[in-house]
Structure formats: structure tokens, C-alpha cells
Design a protein around this motif. Structure first.
Motif, PDB file in Angstrom:
ATOM      1  N   ALA A 364       0.832  -1.204   0.000  1.00  0.00           N
ATOM      2  CA  ALA A 364       0.000   0.000   0.000  1.00  0.00           C
ATOM      3  C   ALA A 364       0.871   1.260   0.000  1.00  0.00           C
ATOM      4  O   ALA A 364       0.528   2.272  -0.623  1.00  0.00           O
ATOM      5  CB  ALA A 364      -0.919  -0.003   1.221  1.00  0.00           C
ATOM      6  N   ALA A 365       2.010   1.195   0.684  1.00  0.00           N
ATOM      7  CA  ALA A 365       2.900   2.353   0.773  1.00  0.00           C
ATOM      8  C   ALA A 365       3.638   2.599  -0.546  1.00  0.00           C
ATOM      9  O   ALA A 365       3.830   3.748  -0.951  1.00  0.00           O
ATOM     10  CB  ALA A 365       3.901   2.163   1.901  1.00  0.00           C
ATOM     11  N   THR A 366       4.047   1.517  -1.224  1.00  0.00           N
ATOM     12  CA  THR A 366       4.795   1.677  -2.478  1.00  0.00           C
ATOM     13  C   THR A 366       3.901   2.124  -3.622  1.00  0.00           C
ATOM     14  O   THR A 366       4.338   2.842  -4.523  1.00  0.00           O
ATOM     15  CB  THR A 366       5.478   0.357  -2.878  1.00  0.00           C
ATOM     16  OG1 THR A 366       4.487  -0.674  -3.001  1.00  0.00           O
ATOM     17  CG2 THR A 366       6.512  -0.049  -1.847  1.00  0.00           C
ATOM     18  N   LYS A 367       2.636   1.672  -3.617  1.00  0.00           N
ATOM     19  CA  LYS A 367       1.652   2.026  -4.648  1.00  0.00           C
ATOM     20  C   LYS A 367       2.131   1.651  -6.060  1.00  0.00           C
ATOM     21  O   LYS A 367       1.810   2.306  -7.044  1.00  0.00           O
ATOM     22  CB  LYS A 367       1.325   3.525  -4.595  1.00  0.00           C
ATOM     23  CG  LYS A 367       0.665   3.944  -3.288  1.00  0.00           C
ATOM     24  CD  LYS A 367       0.348   5.424  -3.252  1.00  0.00           C
ATOM     25  CE  LYS A 367      -0.322   5.801  -1.935  1.00  0.00           C
ATOM     26  NZ  LYS A 367      -0.615   7.248  -1.837  1.00  0.00           N
ATOM     27  N   VAL A 368       2.923   0.580  -6.139  1.00  0.00           N
ATOM     28  CA  VAL A 368       3.406   0.089  -7.425  1.00  0.00           C
ATOM     29  C   VAL A 368       2.815  -1.282  -7.726  1.00  0.00           C
ATOM     30  O   VAL A 368       2.409  -1.572  -8.844  1.00  0.00           O
ATOM     31  CB  VAL A 368       4.956   0.014  -7.438  1.00  0.00           C
ATOM     32  CG1 VAL A 368       5.452  -0.611  -8.742  1.00  0.00           C
ATOM     33  CG2 VAL A 368       5.561   1.391  -7.249  1.00  0.00           C
ATOM     34  N   ILE A 369       2.730  -2.113  -6.690  1.00  0.00           N
ATOM     35  CA  ILE A 369       2.212  -3.470  -6.826  1.00  0.00           C
ATOM     36  C   ILE A 369       0.817  -3.518  -6.216  1.00  0.00           C
ATOM     37  O   ILE A 369       0.616  -3.029  -5.093  1.00  0.00           O
ATOM     38  CB  ILE A 369       3.143  -4.472  -6.102  1.00  0.00           C
ATOM     39  CG1 ILE A 369       4.572  -4.340  -6.644  1.00  0.00           C
ATOM     40  CG2 ILE A 369       2.646  -5.897  -6.270  1.00  0.00           C
ATOM     41  CD1 ILE A 369       5.622  -4.995  -5.775  1.00  0.00           C
ATOM     42  N   PRO A 370      -0.176  -4.092  -6.915  1.00  0.00           N
ATOM     43  CA  PRO A 370      -1.539  -4.159  -6.370  1.00  0.00           C
ATOM     44  C   PRO A 370      -1.585  -4.884  -5.028  1.00  0.00           C
ATOM     45  O   PRO A 370      -1.047  -5.987  -4.889  1.00  0.00           O
ATOM     46  CB  PRO A 370      -2.307  -4.951  -7.434  1.00  0.00           C
ATOM     47  CG  PRO A 370      -1.523  -4.757  -8.687  1.00  0.00           C
ATOM     48  CD  PRO A 370      -0.089  -4.665  -8.267  1.00  0.00           C
ATOM     49  N   VAL A 371      -2.203  -4.263  -4.034  1.00  0.00           N
ATOM     50  CA  VAL A 371      -2.294  -4.872  -2.703  1.00  0.00           C
ATOM     51  C   VAL A 371      -3.087  -6.171  -2.757  1.00  0.00           C
ATOM     52  O   VAL A 371      -2.833  -7.097  -1.971  1.00  0.00           O
ATOM     53  CB  VAL A 371      -2.958  -3.878  -1.713  1.00  0.00           C
ATOM     54  CG1 VAL A 371      -3.014  -4.484  -0.312  1.00  0.00           C
ATOM     55  CG2 VAL A 371      -2.195  -2.575  -1.684  1.00  0.00           C
ATOM     56  N   GLU A 372      -4.025  -6.268  -3.696  1.00  0.00           N
ATOM     57  CA  GLU A 372      -4.845  -7.477  -3.816  1.00  0.00           C
ATOM     58  C   GLU A 372      -4.003  -8.704  -4.127  1.00  0.00           C
ATOM     59  O   GLU A 372      -4.451  -9.839  -3.979  1.00  0.00           O
ATOM     60  CB  GLU A 372      -5.904  -7.288  -4.908  1.00  0.00           C
ATOM     61  CG  GLU A 372      -6.951  -6.232  -4.608  1.00  0.00           C
ATOM     62  CD  GLU A 372      -6.427  -4.812  -4.785  1.00  0.00           C
ATOM     63  OE1 GLU A 372      -5.360  -4.634  -5.425  1.00  0.00           O
ATOM     64  OE2 GLU A 372      -7.068  -3.874  -4.270  1.00  0.00           O
ATOM     65  N   GLY A 373      -2.757  -8.473  -4.577  1.00  0.00           N
ATOM     66  CA  GLY A 373      -1.878  -9.586  -4.915  1.00  0.00           C
ATOM     67  C   GLY A 373      -1.552 -10.479  -3.734  1.00  0.00           C
ATOM     68  O   GLY A 373      -1.117 -11.630  -3.918  1.00  0.00           O
ATOM     69  N   VAL A 374      -1.766  -9.980  -2.499  1.00  0.00           N
ATOM     70  CA  VAL A 374      -1.484 -10.809  -1.322  1.00  0.00           C
ATOM     71  C   VAL A 374      -2.338 -12.074  -1.330  1.00  0.00           C
ATOM     72  O   VAL A 374      -1.989 -13.068  -0.686  1.00  0.00           O
ATOM     73  CB  VAL A 374      -1.713 -10.037  -0.001  1.00  0.00           C
ATOM     74  CG1 VAL A 374      -0.758  -8.860   0.102  1.00  0.00           C
ATOM     75  CG2 VAL A 374      -3.147  -9.580   0.129  1.00  0.00           C
ATOM     76  N   ALA A 375      -3.453 -12.060  -2.083  1.00  0.00           N
ATOM     77  CA  ALA A 375      -4.325 -13.239  -2.159  1.00  0.00           C
ATOM     78  C   ALA A 375      -3.565 -14.439  -2.703  1.00  0.00           C
ATOM     79  O   ALA A 375      -3.878 -15.588  -2.369  1.00  0.00           O
ATOM     80  CB  ALA A 375      -5.542 -12.936  -3.031  1.00  0.00           C
ATOM     81  N   LEU A 376      -2.555 -14.180  -3.561  1.00  0.00           N
ATOM     82  CA  LEU A 376      -1.782 -15.274  -4.142  1.00  0.00           C
ATOM     83  C   LEU A 376      -0.983 -16.041  -3.086  1.00  0.00           C
ATOM     84  O   LEU A 376      -0.646 -17.205  -3.270  1.00  0.00           O
ATOM     85  CB  LEU A 376      -0.804 -14.728  -5.194  1.00  0.00           C
ATOM     86  CG  LEU A 376      -1.417 -14.154  -6.476  1.00  0.00           C
ATOM     87  CD1 LEU A 376      -0.350 -13.459  -7.292  1.00  0.00           C
ATOM     88  CD2 LEU A 376      -2.072 -15.274  -7.274  1.00  0.00           C
ATOM     89  N   LEU A 377      -0.684 -15.372  -1.987  1.00  0.00           N
ATOM     90  CA  LEU A 377       0.183 -15.969  -0.967  1.00  0.00           C
ATOM     91  C   LEU A 377      -0.580 -16.623   0.171  1.00  0.00           C
ATOM     92  O   LEU A 377       0.027 -17.234   1.058  1.00  0.00           O
ATOM     93  CB  LEU A 377       1.110 -14.895  -0.386  1.00  0.00           C
ATOM     94  CG  LEU A 377       1.986 -14.143  -1.394  1.00  0.00           C
ATOM     95  CD1 LEU A 377       2.738 -13.027  -0.699  1.00  0.00           C
ATOM     96  CD2 LEU A 377       2.961 -15.095  -2.060  1.00  0.00           C
ATOM     97  N   LEU A 378      -1.910 -16.486   0.171  1.00  0.00           N
ATOM     98  CA  LEU A 378      -2.701 -16.978   1.304  1.00  0.00           C
ATOM     99  C   LEU A 378      -2.486 -18.464   1.566  1.00  0.00           C
ATOM    100  O   LEU A 378      -2.412 -18.898   2.709  1.00  0.00           O
ATOM    101  CB  LEU A 378      -4.192 -16.698   1.070  1.00  0.00           C
ATOM    102  CG  LEU A 378      -4.626 -15.239   1.237  1.00  0.00           C
ATOM    103  CD1 LEU A 378      -6.079 -15.072   0.834  1.00  0.00           C
ATOM    104  CD2 LEU A 378      -4.415 -14.770   2.666  1.00  0.00           C
ATOM    105  N   GLY A 379      -2.396 -19.251   0.487  1.00  0.00           N
ATOM    106  CA  GLY A 379      -2.297 -20.700   0.668  1.00  0.00           C
ATOM    107  C   GLY A 379      -0.998 -21.149   1.297  1.00  0.00           C
ATOM    108  O   GLY A 379      -0.968 -22.155   2.013  1.00  0.00           O
TER     109      GLY A 379
END
Length: 443
Positions: A364-379
Motif C-alpha cells: 500500500a505504501a509503495t503504490k506500485v504493486i496491487p495490494v490485492e496480490g497478497v491473495a496469491l500468498l494466502l495458501g
């Protein structure tokens, strides 16, 4: 055989193996065992605040020289910043060299996530948006002393303990010594309670591991196996490369130290929380030769400011997501990322899942990579949390040894007894023996 079965290391290892088996064979039942692991961690958390308070107060009270307290604290913070920054650089370098996110269509992965994954991802995103790092630092000062203890906030308790210890050293001995004697006795009682709680460690490890395997399944490791492999290998190289060199410089053996704290490492592996080992690490470092004042000050502080494993994970995960989304980061952006992670990584406590929230806040601070991408790491995040926690615990142990050695606060005789497995008494035990002996037997 009876001696082996009563060994805590053997019991925890057996419990972890059983937890994996139950989670794999009966996933529904394994996932339902989460309360067992959580209850054990709560038992440990119950003791953290009073043990930190008593240990830090007695350590500072024993130092006497307040300049020395400031020197030890300042030296510890400098060491923390240097080593965690090095961990961040190593993590980013490893991710750039191995390219774990290359070839993954992140947009498709996010788009096809389940409703449960979407809800969990949005939870972390919301928490990240709410995090304010100015508030984090001002939060160190509690609204009330009772509140700090009730909530078990390590930094707040640590601050009050330091102030209390400094004040104790400034009042006349006729007032301070009786109080120190009372705190000594309370400290022994609290560690005795910890000993009782640790008898439940195998049960906590079993519940924690059964839940992890039961809920997420071993099959969830396969799609993101390369990321996990990079994270584990990088942490392995950090421990046996960087930390090993630091230990050798101070004429200490990393292998022997790891053997000495093997029970704490296994406990962290089973519970996936470095906090579960915090009280015992203070005691173990004393027994290994560090003075109480150094162990009591460096270990609790390190749990907020010296998170080597979390730093490595955050840097690799961030670069992984950039690669997965096809985002090319310039050298300037990566240096900026290191600077942001130097701050955000300090907000990760030793509790499972906190590193994930900090990752979301960093994005969120960098505003370069979508924060929603954390969903990929949930598993797979839960499976990497063990590596983070173990690396954090080992890193804090090494930091304590380094500060103790550099301050001349390391007892070589006690260290040698510990290496021989003779159950070297901690400094606090020696003090207690001295103060509780009859007057004609005291030195």
C-alpha cells in the motif's frame, strides 16, 4: 527408552509428526484442532509481560550504571538495524536472481480466487490501510500501565520496565534492595509457572501443526513451491552464512548454540509463533553465559526490532508479486522498497500472520504493486511463517550473544558448563542461592 520419552525435544518432534499425519489424513478434524494450539500460545502470552518486566527491572537494577544501560540499548538497536537491513538486501537479491514469480499470471490468479480467499485478502488490505507508522511509534507509550500488561504489548511493557529499573537505581538502597529481593523471588515463581506450562508444549505443537496441514493441505504447496523454496533456502543461507560468520567473529559456535536451543526451535516450528519461545529464550541465554541485564534487555527489544526472518520474507514476497504482475522495478524503486521495508518490518510482532499484514501495508505504501496480490500468498503463507519465526528466534539469540560479548557481560565458565550439558545455572539462580542461604554461608 523411558528417558527418551520424557525428553521435551522428543515429545515435541513426535507431536509435530502426529499433527502432520492427522492434518493430512483427517483434514476436517485437523482444522478443528486450532483452539488447542491457540490455547497453548495464550498460556505463553499470559507469562510474557510479567517475565519481561521482572527480567528487565532486575537486569537494569543489577547494572547500576545508567550510562551502561543506554550503551547496551543503543548498541543493540544499531546491531538490529544493520543486520535486518542486510537481511532485506539478501532477500531482494535472492528474489532477483531466482525469479520465483516469473511465469505466473497474477491477474488470473487474483481473478479466480475463491470467495473465502477474497474475503481474507480484503481483510489484510483493510488492516494495511489502517496502519499508521507514526501511530505505531507513539503507541509504544501506553495509556496506562495496567493496560500494557493486560494487552500483553511487549514494547509498552518494555518501556515501563526500563523506566522502573532506572528509577529503582536512583533511589536509596534501603528502599531498592528489599524490592529487588522481592522481584527476585517473583521471577523464580514466574519461571516455575513457565515450566508447568511447557509440559503442554507437545500438545500445543500437535494442535498447531494439525490445523495448518488440515486447513491448507500439503497440496497447496505445489503451485507456489518455487517461492517457498527460495524463502527457505535464503533463510538457511542467512543463518548458516551471515549469522555463522558473526558468531565465529566472536569466537562462538553457531552449531552448538542451535543444539542448546533446539527445544525452543521445535516449539516455534510446531506453534508457528516466535512468541512461544520468548520467555524460555531469556532463561536459556542466561544459562548460556549472557548476563541477565543483557539478555533481559536485548531479547524483548529484538522481538520488535530484530526480525531477520520477517525481513527476508517481506523482501522476497514483494519482489515475487512484482514479477508475478509483470512489473519491472528499477534500481531506485528497489532501494526505495528497502527503505520502506526498514520501517514497516519493525511493525511485525512475533505473532502468526503479522508479517502478512505488514506485507500488505508495504504494498500500500509503495503504490506500485496491487495490494490485492497478497491473495496469491494466502495458501502458502502459513507454511512460510515457521521459517520466519525460527529465523527471528535464532537471530535474536545471536544478537544477545554479540552484545554480551562486546560488553564483557559473557560468563565463559557458565558457557562451558552449558556446552557440556551440565545444566549450568542461570545468573538469577546464583543470585537466589546467595540471597536465600543462611547468613553464615553467604560469600
Amino acid at each position: 527408552m523411558k528417558k527418551l520419552s520424557s525428553n521435551l525435544t522428543f515429545q515435541v518432534l513426535t507431536a509435530i509428526a502426529l499433527g502432520i499425519a492427522v492434518g493430512a489424513l483427517f483434514p476436517g478434524f485437523g482444522a478443528s484442532l486450532k483452539p488447542i494450539g491457540d490455547t497453548f500460545i495464550n498460556l505463553i502470552k499470559m507469562l510474557i509481560a510479567p517475565i519481561i518486566f521482572l527480567t528487565v527491572v532486575l537486569g537494569i537494577g543489577g547494572m547500576g550504571d545508567m550510562k551502561k544501560v543506554g550503551r547496551v540499548g543503543g548498541k543493540a538497536l544499531l546491531y538490529f538495524e544493520i543486520v535486518t537491513t542486510l537481511a532485506l538486501v539478501i532477500g531482494i537479491t535472492a528474489a532477483n536472481l531466482t525469479q520465483p514469480g516469473a511465469g505466473i499470471d497474477a491477474r488470473t490468479g487474483v481473478a479466480t480466487q475463491t470467495a473465502a480467499q477474497a474475503a481474507e485478502a480484503s481483510k489484510y488490505t483493510a488492516q494495511a490501510g489502517e496502519m499508521n507508522w507514526v501511530e505505531f511509534f507513539t503507541h509504544v507509550v501506553p495509556h496506562s500501565v495496567v493496560g500494557a500488561f493486560a494487552e500483553g504489548d511487549v514494547l509498552q511493557v518494555l518501556l515501563f520496565a526500563v523506566l522502573f529499573g532506572v528509577a529503582l537505581g536512583r533511589i536509596p538502597e534501603s528502599y531498592s534492595q528489599p524490592l529487588i529481593g522481592t522481584f527476585e523471588r517473583l521471577s523464580h515463581v514466574m519461571f516455575a509457572v513457565l515450566g508447568l506450562v511447557m509440559k503442554l508444549a507437545p500438545l500445543g505443537a500437535f494442535g498447531g501443526m494439525a490445523f495448518t496441514i488440515g486447513k491448507y493441505g500439503i497440496s497447496t504447496l505445489l503451485p507456489l513451491g518455487k517461492l517457498m523454496l527460495v524463502v527457505y533456502l535464503t533463510m538457511f543461507l542467512f543463518i548458516f552464512g551471515v549469522l555463522n560468520l558473526i558468531m565465529r567473529y566472536y569466537q562462538l559456535s553457531l552449531w552448538r548454540f542451535l543444539g542448546f536451543i533446539k527445544e525452543e526451535i521445535l516449539l516455534v516450528l510446531g506453534t508457528s509463533s516466535s512468541e512461544s519461545a520468548l520467555p524460555r529464550m531469556i532463561d536459556k541465554l542466561e544459562r548460556y553465559g549472557c548476563s541477565r541485564s543483557v539478555a533481559g534487555l536485548v531479547i524483548p527489544t529484538g522481538y520488535s526490532f530484530n526480525l531477520d526472518g520477517t525481513s527476508i520474507y517481506l523482501s522476497i514476497a514483494t519482489i515475487f508479486l512484482a514479477q508475478a504482475f509483470g512489473i519491472e522495478l528499477s534500481l531506485t524503486q528497489e532501494l526505495t522498497l528497502i527503505g520502506i521495508l526498514m520501517l514497516t518490518s519493525k511493525g511485525a510482532a512475533g505473532v502468526t500472520g503479522s508479517g502478512f499484514i505488514v506485507l500488505a501495508s508495504t504494498l500500500a505504501a509503495t503504490k506500485v504493486i496491487p495490494v490485492e496480490g497478497v491473495a496469491l500468498l494466502l495458501g502458502v503463507d502459513r507454511f512460510m511463517s515457521e521459517a520466519r519465526a525460527i529465523t527471528n528466534v535464532i537471530g535474536n539469540g545471536v544478537a544477545t550473544l554479540v552484545i554480551a560479548k562486546s560488553e564483557g557481560e559473557f560468563d565463559e565458565a557458565r558457557h562451558q558448563l552449558a556446552l557440556q550439558g551440565a545444566g549450568a545455572p542461570a545468573e538469577s539462580d546464583l543470585v537466589a542461592q546467595h540471597t536465600t542461604a543462611p547468613a553464615d554461608q553467604r560469600g
